[in-house]
Motif scaffolding. Structure first.
Motif, PDB file in Angstrom:
ATOM      1  N   HIS A 243      60.410  74.660 -37.717  1.00  0.00           N
ATOM      2  CA  HIS A 243      60.619  74.663 -36.320  1.00  0.00           C
ATOM      3  C   HIS A 243      60.679  73.236 -35.909  1.00  0.00           C
ATOM      4  N   THR A 244      60.016  72.563 -36.458  1.00  0.00           N
ATOM      5  CA  THR A 244      59.825  71.024 -35.954  1.00  0.00           C
ATOM      6  C   THR A 244      61.076  70.325 -36.314  1.00  0.00           C
ATOM      7  N   LEU A 245      61.345  70.469 -37.602  1.00  0.00           N
ATOM      8  CA  LEU A 245      62.707  69.825 -37.956  1.00  0.00           C
ATOM      9  C   LEU A 245      63.957  70.383 -37.100  1.00  0.00           C
ATOM     10  N   GLY A 246      63.990  71.635 -36.924  1.00  0.00           N
ATOM     11  CA  GLY A 246      65.138  72.151 -36.145  1.00  0.00           C
ATOM     12  C   GLY A 246      65.065  71.821 -34.774  1.00  0.00           C
ATOM     13  N   GLY A 247      63.943  71.831 -34.028  1.00  0.00           N
ATOM     14  CA  GLY A 247      63.815  71.485 -32.736  1.00  0.00           C
ATOM     15  C   GLY A 247      63.975  69.926 -32.486  1.00  0.00           C
ATOM     16  N   THR A 248      63.630  69.246 -33.421  1.00  0.00           N
ATOM     17  CA  THR A 248      63.486  67.922 -32.985  1.00  0.00           C
ATOM     18  C   THR A 248      64.599  67.181 -33.174  1.00  0.00           C
ATOM     19  N   PHE A 249      65.523  67.548 -34.691  1.00  0.00           N
ATOM     20  CA  PHE A 249      66.660  66.729 -35.212  1.00  0.00           C
ATOM     21  C   PHE A 249      67.979  67.869 -35.106  1.00  0.00           C
ATOM     22  N   ASN A 250      67.777  68.938 -34.518  1.00  0.00           N
ATOM     23  CA  ASN A 250      68.838  69.855 -34.457  1.00  0.00           C
ATOM     24  C   ASN A 250      69.536  70.119 -35.849  1.00  0.00           C
ATOM     25  N   LEU A 251      68.635  70.311 -36.753  1.00  0.00           N
ATOM     26  CA  LEU A 251      69.040  70.819 -37.869  1.00  0.00           C
ATOM     27  C   LEU A 251      69.419  72.222 -38.030  1.00  0.00           C
ATOM     28  N   PRO A 252      70.437  72.563 -38.890  1.00  0.00           N
ATOM     29  CA  PRO A 252      70.833  73.829 -38.875  1.00  0.00           C
ATOM     30  C   PRO A 252      69.618  74.909 -39.572  1.00  0.00           C
ATOM     31  N   HIS A 253      69.420  75.985 -38.885  1.00  0.00           N
ATOM     32  CA  HIS A 253      68.299  76.529 -39.168  1.00  0.00           C
ATOM     33  C   HIS A 253      68.208  77.259 -40.580  1.00  0.00           C
ATOM     34  N   ALA A 254      68.900  77.948 -41.181  1.00  0.00           N
ATOM     35  CA  ALA A 254      69.001  78.579 -42.200  1.00  0.00           C
ATOM     36  C   ALA A 254      68.897  77.558 -43.297  1.00  0.00           C
ATOM     37  N   GLU A 255      69.614  76.478 -43.329  1.00  0.00           N
ATOM     38  CA  GLU A 255      69.738  75.498 -44.173  1.00  0.00           C
ATOM     39  C   GLU A 255      68.365  74.589 -44.434  1.00  0.00           C
ATOM     40  N   THR A 256      67.880  74.462 -43.290  1.00  0.00           N
ATOM     41  CA  THR A 256      66.755  73.708 -43.289  1.00  0.00           C
ATOM     42  C   THR A 256      65.548  74.616 -44.141  1.00  0.00           C
ATOM     43  N   HIS A 257      65.289  75.993 -43.686  1.00  0.00           N
ATOM     44  CA  HIS A 257      64.438  76.762 -44.451  1.00  0.00           C
ATOM     45  C   HIS A 257      64.719  76.687 -46.117  1.00  0.00           C
ATOM     46  N   ALA A 258      66.104  76.735 -46.573  1.00  0.00           N
ATOM     47  CA  ALA A 258      66.398  76.707 -47.709  1.00  0.00           C
ATOM     48  C   ALA A 258      65.880  75.325 -48.467  1.00  0.00           C
ATOM     49  N   VAL A 259      66.079  74.263 -47.780  1.00  0.00           N
ATOM     50  CA  VAL A 259      65.631  73.106 -48.382  1.00  0.00           C
ATOM     51  C   VAL A 259      63.923  72.958 -48.440  1.00  0.00           C
ATOM     52  N   ASP A 340      54.524  63.178 -47.776  1.00  0.00           N
ATOM     53  CA  ASP A 340      55.004  63.202 -49.341  1.00  0.00           C
ATOM     54  C   ASP A 340      55.875  64.332 -49.497  1.00  0.00           C
ATOM     55  N   LEU A 341      55.609  65.527 -48.813  1.00  0.00           N
ATOM     56  CA  LEU A 341      56.433  66.619 -49.224  1.00  0.00           C
ATOM     57  C   LEU A 341      57.603  66.487 -48.226  1.00  0.00           C
ATOM     58  N   LEU A 342      57.732  66.217 -47.090  1.00  0.00           N
ATOM     59  CA  LEU A 342      58.926  65.766 -46.229  1.00  0.00           C
ATOM     60  C   LEU A 342      59.882  64.807 -46.940  1.00  0.00           C
ATOM     61  N   ARG A 343      59.204  63.791 -47.740  1.00  0.00           N
ATOM     62  CA  ARG A 343      59.918  62.770 -48.175  1.00  0.00           C
ATOM     63  C   ARG A 343      60.700  63.274 -49.288  1.00  0.00           C
ATOM     64  N   ASN A 344      59.960  64.116 -50.156  1.00  0.00           N
ATOM     65  CA  ASN A 344      60.586  64.957 -51.326  1.00  0.00           C
ATOM     66  C   ASN A 344      61.758  65.671 -51.032  1.00  0.00           C
ATOM     67  N   ALA A 345      61.529  66.572 -49.739  1.00  0.00           N
ATOM     68  CA  ALA A 345      62.552  67.173 -49.327  1.00  0.00           C
ATOM     69  C   ALA A 345      63.882  66.464 -48.777  1.00  0.00           C
ATOM     70  N   TRP A 346      63.558  65.299 -48.218  1.00  0.00           N
ATOM     71  CA  TRP A 346      64.467  64.641 -47.712  1.00  0.00           C
ATOM     72  C   TRP A 346      65.394  63.885 -48.579  1.00  0.00           C
ATOM     73  N   GLU A 347      64.895  63.701 -49.795  1.00  0.00           N
ATOM     74  CA  GLU A 347      65.539  63.037 -50.781  1.00  0.00           C
ATOM     75  C   GLU A 347      66.208  64.092 -51.668  1.00  0.00           C
ATOM     76  N   GLY A 348      65.806  65.329 -51.609  1.00  0.00           N
ATOM     77  CA  GLY A 348      66.276  66.239 -52.471  1.00  0.00           C
ATOM     78  C   GLY A 348      65.633  66.496 -53.869  1.00  0.00           C
ATOM     79  N   LYS A 349      64.529  65.966 -53.933  1.00  0.00           N
ATOM     80  CA  LYS A 349      63.627  65.995 -55.290  1.00  0.00           C
ATOM     81  C   LYS A 349      63.239  67.323 -55.761  1.00  0.00           C
ATOM     82  N   PRO A 350      62.903  67.768 -56.926  1.00  0.00           N
ATOM     83  CA  PRO A 350      62.314  69.065 -57.100  1.00  0.00           C
ATOM     84  C   PRO A 350      60.907  68.976 -56.697  1.00  0.00           C
TER      85      PRO A 350
END
Length: 355
Positions: A243-259, A340-350
């Motif tokens: 909710h934070t990422l979608g509302g603040t950065f207008n990221l696509p909803h389902a794709e954000t959940h998936a990442v 750290d969690l968001l950094r990993n998700a931003w970079e696409g790491k496992p």
């Protein structure tokens, strides 16, 4: 058996193939005779076909439903609704259209019939999230729970593979967090594991063969169960982050959940071992976070927030927002660990167990 509380949600659910043909009779059963049909711009053609099918029972089409349910779009829809003197809304589409329908119901108390065409699951919940001023705010109220949900598997057969995958992972996220919810119970836990298993079984099959009717049926059933879980118990860190990422950065909803999902699960792994066992069992993996990450890769969902358009400098801000008015979470929210969690998700790491 541990004592528990379970609250059933009062919606009528119709599931099957070709069930869109029953919308007219459902309108009549509600005592409605002037329905406004809602869609997104992409679904305008399907909305027009539904208006034609309903004949005199439909008085108009509003086809500007928008991701994250912006308040200004809702206000425009209500003006359109008043112009045609509608007494009901019929929403055809995914989470954006369902969100608009709920926002209208919140303000007008008009009955809703929702016809989902994706696996968002939000149609089965009394939860609404609306965006205004660059922030997304959610609330839970039975005023937004649809009176009728019509699941027509045929309407999902043309859902593109990419949207199928991300929408399905979005649904899985609802069930995952239901398994470690503060107000969880064994009924919801059973539904959640069944939901994850159905979607994990169906999604790879559908991505390979989009017209697979059994796979589509399993996925839509799993999405409904996921929505029922989402509507019955509270959500945690994963949903707060999305909710934070979608509302603040207008990221696509389902794709954000998936990442985000595998990373949020890794964060909570040690604090919710029983839930992790259920998730791992449902996706056929020894480690829940790794299993979800592998499932996402196998069906081609995005792997990084960077690819969705999130700026790197937004990581710290998103972490700060995530711990503000935070949702309950099985593991205490630790700012550095969430960064750290968001950094990993931003970079696409496992996914990695957060320190």
């Amino acid at each position: 058996m541990t004592p528990f509380t379970y609250v059933a949600l009062p919606s009528r659910v119709i599931f099957g193939f070709g069930t869109i043909a029953r919308v007219a009779e459902e309108l009549s059963a509600l005592g409605a005779a002037r329905a406004l049909v809602l869609t997104t711009p992409y679904q305008t053609g399907n909305g027009e076909a539904l208006v034609h099918r309903l004949g005199a029972l439909a008085v108009g089409l509003f086809s500007n439903a928008t991701m994250h349910t912006p308040v200004d779009v809702t206000e425009a829809a209500i003006r359109a609704l008043k112009e045609v003197d509608a007494d009901c809304v019929v929403a055809l589409g995914g989470g954006s259209t369902t969100g608009l329908s709920k926002a209208i119901a919140l303000r007008t108390d008009l009955p809703q019939i929702i016809i989902p065409t994706t696996y968002a699951g939000s149609e089965a919940t009394p939860i609404i999230g609306e965006t205004s001023g660059g922030q997304k705010h959610t609330q839970k109220t039975l005023k937004v729970l649809p009176e009728v949900i019509v699941y027509d598997v045929d309407l999902t057969l043309g859902l593109p593979a990419g949207l199928t995958a991300t929408s399905g992972m979005n649904a899985i996220a609802h069930s995952v967090e239901a398994l470690y919810a503060k107000d969880g119970n064994p009924i919801i836990a059973g539904m959640a594991e069944q939901s994850i298993a159905a979607l994990a079984r169906a999604l790879p099959k559908i991505v390979t063969s989009p017209g697979d009717r059994d796979g589509r049926s399993d996925a839509l059933y799993g999405a409904w169960l996921a929505g029922a879980c989402l509507g019955s118990v509270g959500m945690s860190l994963h949903h707060k982050l999305c909710h934070t990422l979608g509302g603040t950065f207008n990221l696509p909803h389902a794709e954000t959940h998936a990442v985000v999902l595998p990373h949020a699960v890794a964060y909570n792994a040690d604090a919710a071992p029983t839930a992790m066992e259920c998730i791992g069992r449902a996706v056929g993996a020894s480690d829940a976070a790794d299993g979800l990450y592998a499932l996402g890769r196998s069906i081609g969902v995005p792997q990084s927030l960077r690819d969705l358009g999130m700026p790197e400098e937004g990581i710290a801000h998103a972490a700060d927002l995530a711990v503000t008015d935070a949702y309950w979470n099985p593991r205490p929210l630790e700012l550095e660990a969430i960064r750290d969690l968001l950094r990993n998700a931003w970079e696409g790491k496992p996914p990695q167990a957060s320190r």
